[in-house]
Design a protein around this motif. Structure first.
Motif, PDB file in Angstrom:
ATOM      1  N   ALA A 137       0.849  -1.199   0.000  1.00 56.85           N
ATOM      2  CA  ALA A 137       0.000   0.000   0.000  1.00 56.85           C
ATOM      3  C   ALA A 137       0.882   1.245   0.000  1.00 56.85           C
ATOM      4  O   ALA A 137       1.682   1.457   0.915  1.00 56.85           O
ATOM      5  N   VAL A 166      -3.059   4.131  -2.358  1.00 51.53           N
ATOM      6  CA  VAL A 166      -4.167   4.175  -1.408  1.00 51.53           C
ATOM      7  C   VAL A 166      -4.193   5.538  -0.729  1.00 51.53           C
ATOM      8  O   VAL A 166      -3.246   6.326  -0.832  1.00 51.53           O
ATOM      9  N   VAL A 179      -4.790  -5.500   0.417  1.00 48.46           N
ATOM     10  CA  VAL A 179      -3.354  -5.246   0.301  1.00 48.46           C
ATOM     11  C   VAL A 179      -2.667  -6.080   1.375  1.00 48.46           C
ATOM     12  O   VAL A 179      -3.302  -6.545   2.330  1.00 48.46           O
ATOM     13  N   TRP A 182       1.127  -2.501   4.887  1.00 47.41           N
ATOM     14  CA  TRP A 182       0.754  -1.099   5.112  1.00 47.41           C
ATOM     15  C   TRP A 182       1.947  -0.389   5.736  1.00 47.41           C
ATOM     16  O   TRP A 182       2.930  -1.019   6.151  1.00 47.41           O
TER      17      TRP A 182
END
Length: 319
Positions: A137, A166, A179, A182
């Motif tokens: 992401a 994102v 996803v 992160w």
């Protein structure tokens, strides 16, 4: 009448003695404005504790702490004289001194940087080597660069991963499996996820040579040269504030809830406990800057005769 006059003289003499010997300074406090580089949160806990526990007051300082946020250019605030000291990210500091070399750093709150990449524990993704074939992401170009640098240093080719653009507020995509990795800060997104009941694997970029000191304490060179005693008193009291936060995280969480009431005490407690190992590593005093590591982080910005920081105050408060 004589007795009353005698008593008046005694009282005046006594009040004069107590004023001179009672430990209360006759000098007015020095006003000082501190500009943060984000809104009030746990990463600034030491400054709040120095304020709340009276360490700044004891140092003869009347400190105003101003939050930053979107649309606030902390470096320009400092240059324009609207703040005496600013807390900057390392990148903000480097960009600032490259454009206008009017400031100097004199300390760093974070010995280890708080940015982190993370995955759900159940995914089995524990290191950059596990990123191959996964969806990363990407929230903005800054985070993209962090991902790229980590992958490069870990020997993972960029074409082995899928980058998914994102928004910052779409972390639910990770929880929903849309996803795989992160990014965020150990005291922010990690705290949110853990309090929501998710088990995580954390991958710190600094473990792969990405990132260095953060929370750079910065002042204009003129102010440093003209008021070194003020800088030293501020730095000493700030270090006291951080030491208090490190040793008293529960009380610090209560204070944080006053400064940032959007989160509850449990959130702030989790956040400050996550930050403590990054502030106080046990290797150096809080606020320390090692010249060799600093020069490595700044690269060509640090000149041979000007490393773009001063160690004078670090030495003075850690004798």
């Amino acid at each position: 009448m004589r007795a009353k006059f005698f008593m008046l003289i005694v009282l005046l003499l006594f009040s004069g003695l107590t004023a001179g010997c009672g430990g209360v300074s006759a000098q007015p406090a020095t006003d000082l404005t501190l500009q943060l580089n984000w809104t009030h949160e746990a990463e600034f806990a030491g400054f709040y504790m120095a304020q709340e526990k009276g360490f700044y007051e004891d140092a003869g300082l009347n400190v105003t702490i101003n939050p930053g946020g979107l649309g606030v250019d902390e470096y320009q605030v400092l240059l324009n004289g609207k703040a005496d000291i600013a807390v900057l990210t390392l990148n903000e500091y480097i960009t600032g001194v490259e454009a206008d070399d009017a400031t100097t750093a004199f300390g760093a709150v974070f010995q280890l940087p708080p940015p982190v990449l993370f995955s759900l524990a159940e995914s089995g993704i524990k290191s950059p080597a596990d990123f191959a074939g996964k969806r990363l992401a990407i929230k903005d170009e800054g985070w993209r660069q962090i991902f790229h640098d980590v992958l490069k240093n870990a020997g993972v080719p960029l074409d082995a991963v899928e980058e998914v653009d994102v928004n910052f507020d779409q972390m639910q995509l990770l929880f929903d499996g849309e996803v795989d990795v992160w990014s965020g800060y150990v005291h922010d997104e990690i705290t949110d996820a853990r309090l929501a009941g998710y088990d995580l694997n954390l991958i710190f970029p600094y473990e792969y040579g990405v990132g260095s000191y953060e929370g750079i304490l910065t002042a204009k060179k003129d102010f440093v040269s003209q008021s070194p005693d003020v800088i030293e008193r501020f730095f000493r009291a700030t270090q006291q504030g951080w030491l208090y936060a490190v040793e008293n995280p529960d009380e610090t969480a209560e204070i944080l809830a006053k400064w940032q009431p959007d989160h509850d005490v449990n959130f702030h407690r989790t956040a400050i406990n996550a930050l403590i190992p990054l502030v106080d590593t046990g290797e150096h005093p809080i606020g320390w800057i090692d010249e060799a590591r600093w020069r490595q982080a700044l690269g060509s910005v640090a000149k041979e005769d000007d490393p773009k920081y001063t160690a004078d105050f670090l030495s003075a408060i850690n004798q």
